[in-house]
Write a protein that holds these residues in place. Sequence first.
Motif, PDB file in Angstrom:
ATOM      1  N   PHE A   1       0.815  -1.216   0.000  1.00 45.88           N
ATOM      2  CA  PHE A   1       0.000   0.000   0.000  1.00 45.88           C
ATOM      3  C   PHE A   1       0.850   1.268   0.000  1.00 45.88           C
ATOM      4  O   PHE A   1       0.310   2.373   0.072  1.00 45.88           O
ATOM      5  CB  PHE A   1      -0.960  -0.013   1.197  1.00 45.88           C
ATOM      6  N   GLY A   2       2.152   1.133  -0.089  1.00 48.56           N
ATOM      7  CA  GLY A   2       3.056   2.280  -0.216  1.00 48.56           C
ATOM      8  C   GLY A   2       3.302   2.960   1.104  1.00 48.56           C
ATOM      9  O   GLY A   2       4.391   2.894   1.665  1.00 48.56           O
ATOM     10  N   THR A   3       2.320   3.664   1.595  1.00 47.37           N
ATOM     11  CA  THR A   3       2.387   4.253   2.928  1.00 47.37           C
ATOM     12  C   THR A   3       1.095   3.932   3.671  1.00 47.37           C
ATOM     13  O   THR A   3       0.024   3.821   3.061  1.00 47.37           O
ATOM     14  CB  THR A   3       2.570   5.784   2.879  1.00 47.37           C
ATOM     15  N   ARG A   4       1.222   3.777   4.985  1.00 51.15           N
ATOM     16  CA  ARG A   4       0.033   3.595   5.829  1.00 51.15           C
ATOM     17  C   ARG A   4       0.029   4.660   6.920  1.00 51.15           C
ATOM     18  O   ARG A   4      -0.490   4.449   8.017  1.00 51.15           O
ATOM     19  CB  ARG A   4       0.019   2.181   6.440  1.00 51.15           C
ATOM     20  N   HIS A   5       0.614   5.802   6.587  1.00 56.37           N
ATOM     21  CA  HIS A   5       0.609   6.920   7.525  1.00 56.37           C
ATOM     22  C   HIS A   5      -0.836   7.254   7.896  1.00 56.37           C
ATOM     23  O   HIS A   5      -1.733   7.221   7.042  1.00 56.37           O
ATOM     24  CB  HIS A   5       1.288   8.128   6.872  1.00 56.37           C
ATOM     25  N   THR A   6      -1.069   7.594   9.140  1.00 52.04           N
ATOM     26  CA  THR A   6      -2.424   7.832   9.626  1.00 52.04           C
ATOM     27  C   THR A   6      -3.131   8.946   8.854  1.00 52.04           C
ATOM     28  O   THR A   6      -4.356   8.905   8.691  1.00 52.04           O
ATOM     29  CB  THR A   6      -2.384   8.154  11.133  1.00 52.04           C
TER      30      THR A   6
ATOM     31  N   GLY B   1      -2.277   3.931   0.566  1.00 54.35           N
ATOM     32  CA  GLY B   1      -2.686   4.706   1.717  1.00 54.35           C
ATOM     33  C   GLY B   1      -3.376   3.887   2.791  1.00 54.35           C
ATOM     34  O   GLY B   1      -3.702   2.703   2.617  1.00 54.35           O
ATOM     35  N   ILE B   2      -3.626   4.541   3.902  1.00 55.14           N
ATOM     36  CA  ILE B   2      -4.154   3.841   5.075  1.00 55.14           C
ATOM     37  C   ILE B   2      -5.590   3.389   4.881  1.00 55.14           C
ATOM     38  O   ILE B   2      -6.014   2.368   5.443  1.00 55.14           O
ATOM     39  CB  ILE B   2      -4.014   4.723   6.333  1.00 55.14           C
ATOM     40  N   GLY B   3      -6.353   4.112   4.053  1.00 54.09           N
ATOM     41  CA  GLY B   3      -7.734   3.693   3.807  1.00 54.09           C
ATOM     42  C   GLY B   3      -7.800   2.343   3.115  1.00 54.09           C
ATOM     43  O   GLY B   3      -8.583   1.464   3.507  1.00 54.09           O
ATOM     44  N   ALA B   4      -6.985   2.176   2.072  1.00 51.04           N
ATOM     45  CA  ALA B   4      -6.950   0.894   1.359  1.00 51.04           C
ATOM     46  C   ALA B   4      -6.463  -0.216   2.284  1.00 51.04           C
ATOM     47  O   ALA B   4      -6.965  -1.344   2.244  1.00 51.04           O
ATOM     48  CB  ALA B   4      -6.033   1.011   0.139  1.00 51.04           C
ATOM     49  N   ALA B   5      -5.481   0.111   3.137  1.00 54.46           N
ATOM     50  CA  ALA B   5      -4.930  -0.893   4.049  1.00 54.46           C
ATOM     51  C   ALA B   5      -5.991  -1.380   5.029  1.00 54.46           C
ATOM     52  O   ALA B   5      -6.161  -2.585   5.239  1.00 54.46           O
ATOM     53  CB  ALA B   5      -3.732  -0.316   4.799  1.00 54.46           C
TER      54      ALA B   5
ATOM     55  N   SER C   1       2.113   3.456   9.583  1.00 54.38           N
ATOM     56  CA  SER C   1       3.568   3.466   9.384  1.00 54.38           C
ATOM     57  C   SER C   1       4.050   4.903   9.232  1.00 54.38           C
ATOM     58  O   SER C   1       3.248   5.832   9.104  1.00 54.38           O
ATOM     59  CB  SER C   1       3.962   2.637   8.151  1.00 54.38           C
ATOM     60  N   ARG C   2       5.374   5.085   9.216  1.00 49.04           N
ATOM     61  CA  ARG C   2       5.951   6.428   9.085  1.00 49.04           C
ATOM     62  C   ARG C   2       7.366   6.332   8.526  1.00 49.04           C
ATOM     63  O   ARG C   2       7.967   5.262   8.482  1.00 49.04           O
ATOM     64  CB  ARG C   2       5.989   7.141  10.429  1.00 49.04           C
ATOM     65  N   VAL C   3       7.903   7.503   8.130  1.00 50.44           N
ATOM     66  CA  VAL C   3       9.311   7.625   7.763  1.00 50.44           C
ATOM     67  C   VAL C   3       9.976   8.561   8.778  1.00 50.44           C
ATOM     68  O   VAL C   3       9.466   8.745   9.882  1.00 50.44           O
ATOM     69  CB  VAL C   3       9.475   8.126   6.313  1.00 50.44           C
TER      70      VAL C   3
ATOM     71  N   ASP D   1       6.841   6.983   0.619  1.00 48.19           N
ATOM     72  CA  ASP D   1       6.717   5.546   0.853  1.00 48.19           C
ATOM     73  C   ASP D   1       7.197   5.203   2.255  1.00 48.19           C
ATOM     74  O   ASP D   1       8.319   5.545   2.643  1.00 48.19           O
ATOM     75  CB  ASP D   1       7.545   4.766  -0.180  1.00 48.19           C
ATOM     76  N   ALA D   2       6.354   4.531   3.001  1.00 49.66           N
ATOM     77  CA  ALA D   2       6.675   4.119   4.380  1.00 49.66           C
ATOM     78  C   ALA D   2       6.222   2.671   4.539  1.00 49.66           C
ATOM     79  O   ALA D   2       5.120   2.403   5.019  1.00 49.66           O
ATOM     80  CB  ALA D   2       5.963   5.018   5.393  1.00 49.66           C
ATOM     81  N   PRO D   3       7.056   1.715   4.100  1.00 52.80           N
ATOM     82  CA  PRO D   3       6.626   0.309   4.053  1.00 52.80           C
ATOM     83  C   PRO D   3       6.277  -0.287   5.411  1.00 52.80           C
ATOM     84  O   PRO D   3       5.386  -1.134   5.507  1.00 52.80           O
ATOM     85  CB  PRO D   3       7.814  -0.409   3.414  1.00 52.80           C
ATOM     86  N   GLY D   4       6.984   0.108   6.461  1.00 55.27           N
ATOM     87  CA  GLY D   4       6.643  -0.361   7.806  1.00 55.27           C
ATOM     88  C   GLY D   4       6.548  -1.866   7.930  1.00 55.27           C
ATOM     89  O   GLY D   4       5.653  -2.388   8.616  1.00 55.27           O
ATOM     90  N   ALA D   5       7.478  -2.585   7.305  1.00 57.02           N
ATOM     91  CA  ALA D   5       7.400  -4.047   7.307  1.00 57.02           C
ATOM     92  C   ALA D   5       7.549  -4.643   8.694  1.00 57.02           C
ATOM     93  O   ALA D   5       6.888  -5.628   9.042  1.00 57.02           O
ATOM     94  CB  ALA D   5       8.465  -4.615   6.365  1.00 57.02           C
ATOM     95  N   ASN D   6       8.431  -4.045   9.489  1.00 60.67           N
ATOM     96  CA  ASN D   6       8.638  -4.520  10.863  1.00 60.67           C
ATOM     97  C   ASN D   6       7.805  -3.705  11.837  1.00 60.67           C
ATOM     98  O   ASN D   6       7.155  -4.251  12.731  1.00 60.67           O
ATOM     99  CB  ASN D   6      10.128  -4.443  11.208  1.00 60.67           C
ATOM    100  N   ASP D   7       7.814  -2.385  11.640  1.00 64.07           N
ATOM    101  CA  ASP D   7       7.108  -1.458  12.540  1.00 64.07           C
ATOM    102  C   ASP D   7       5.915  -0.856  11.815  1.00 64.07           C
ATOM    103  O   ASP D   7       6.032   0.194  11.213  1.00 64.07           O
ATOM    104  CB  ASP D   7       8.102  -0.375  12.989  1.00 64.07           C
ATOM    105  N   ASP D   8       4.715  -1.458  11.837  1.00 64.14           N
ATOM    106  CA  ASP D   8       4.457  -2.657  12.603  1.00 64.14           C
ATOM    107  C   ASP D   8       3.596  -3.612  11.785  1.00 64.14           C
ATOM    108  O   ASP D   8       2.624  -4.164  12.293  1.00 64.14           O
ATOM    109  CB  ASP D   8       3.797  -2.303  13.933  1.00 64.14           C
TER     110      ASP D   8
END
Length: 458
Positions: free
Chosen positions: A61-66, A76-80, A145-147, A156-163
């Motif tokens: 989803f590229g980024t999941r920033h709030t 984006g976070i909506g799709a996630a 997620s965040r950068v 892009d904020a993949p956040g694979a580990n966090d979280d």
Amino acid sequence: MPPARLSRTLLAGLIAAATTSAFAAQAAAPDVSKRQPEIEKAVSEISAKRIEAYIRKLVSFGTRHTMSDTSSDTRGIGAARRWIKSELERCGAGTRMQVTYDSYVDQGGPRISRPTEVVNVVATLPGTQPESKDRMYVVSGHYDSRVTDVMNDTADAPGANDDASGTAAVMEMACVMARHNFDATLVFMTVAGEEQGLLGAKHFADQAKKNGWNIAGMYDNDIIGSSHADDGRKDDGQVRLFAQGVPPGKEMSEALRTLVTTGGENDSITRQLARHTKEQGERYVKGFKVNVIYRTDRYLRGGDHSPFLANGYAAVRFTEPNENFDHQHQDLRTENGKVYGDLPEFDDFNYIAKVTKVNVAGLASLALAPAAPQKVGARTDKLENDTTLVWEANQEPDLAGYRIVWRETTAPFWQGAKYVGNVTEASVKLSKDNYFFGVQAVDKDGNVSPATYPVPKR
């Protein structure tokens, strides 16, 4: 027959009968050390491959920033969150699990620049025992997620580990455990707004407190994805479990004052939850260590369990043994041949599966066991070297009885135990001066509750 002789005969008979009864009660004690088939099966069903697939999908989803896009179907976070909800609904189809959104609009603050809807995805598996279904256990991971710049909601904020690691673990738990039955209710929650100030978790915990929900324990899974330290060392044999002792506060409640006065700083409800989780996790995930850390969180840091602690609930945090900050809160880039960023190639999916299994073992054992005994007290109405404990009777229909557990004052975990049967008062020949005690409830299958620390009772 002379009265004296009769008296001695009767006394001998009474002693023999009492001894026989005591041995019978001890013989009838449920086996609390055995591995429960239902728990073993659920643990065995956890899949590292499914966890990997969940993480890679979240990263896509590229980024999941709030504050990121909520209208796109792919970014984006909506799709996630829509995908998380649909996936939980898919895997829970035909089960009792119910999937909903829990949301509110945050009007803004230090890390929110505009009014933003913060949405948690919550999957609830209702308990099957009427006497236990109101007792809840919550497990969470945050899907935002965040950068480097916490306000950057487009990069892009993949956040694979966090979280994504914690989110994938919670999703896998929900999908597996939905097909099993538990006495108490389980709540599987993926939350947003963690990086902006624990917003989603705080909203849920505040609502729980306001509505009087009986949350008997909470697990937070945050940064459980990597088995490699920043110096290259691999450690896939343990997980850190952060557990608060005496909660910080400007003022001390009467209950907390009693805890401290009796030396029970290490016997908070959260420490009791951690002891139980360590015991059950290590029982079902062989060769894996649950390393209890006597801190609320990492040094001066926090996570989504913190709002639950603030509301008086027992809550702990799972985190990998060695964090690598090159792959946490970083802009994606390569400098001098070194890759920075929270990418999936730095996750260890088999390791995440082990941590997920520990969660399942802990949650399942909690939700199958009776509630921890209430109103536990240590009698202080007379001076004696024995210790007499009293408690309120549990209401579960499958209750077998109770155990008294103890440890030396310098020991972190329980060292001894005595099954005392289905009673509400019992004594042990150990001094409360020299030992810490707890009382556990045991059901007929041998499922054991966390211990309850006794307060002084005259």
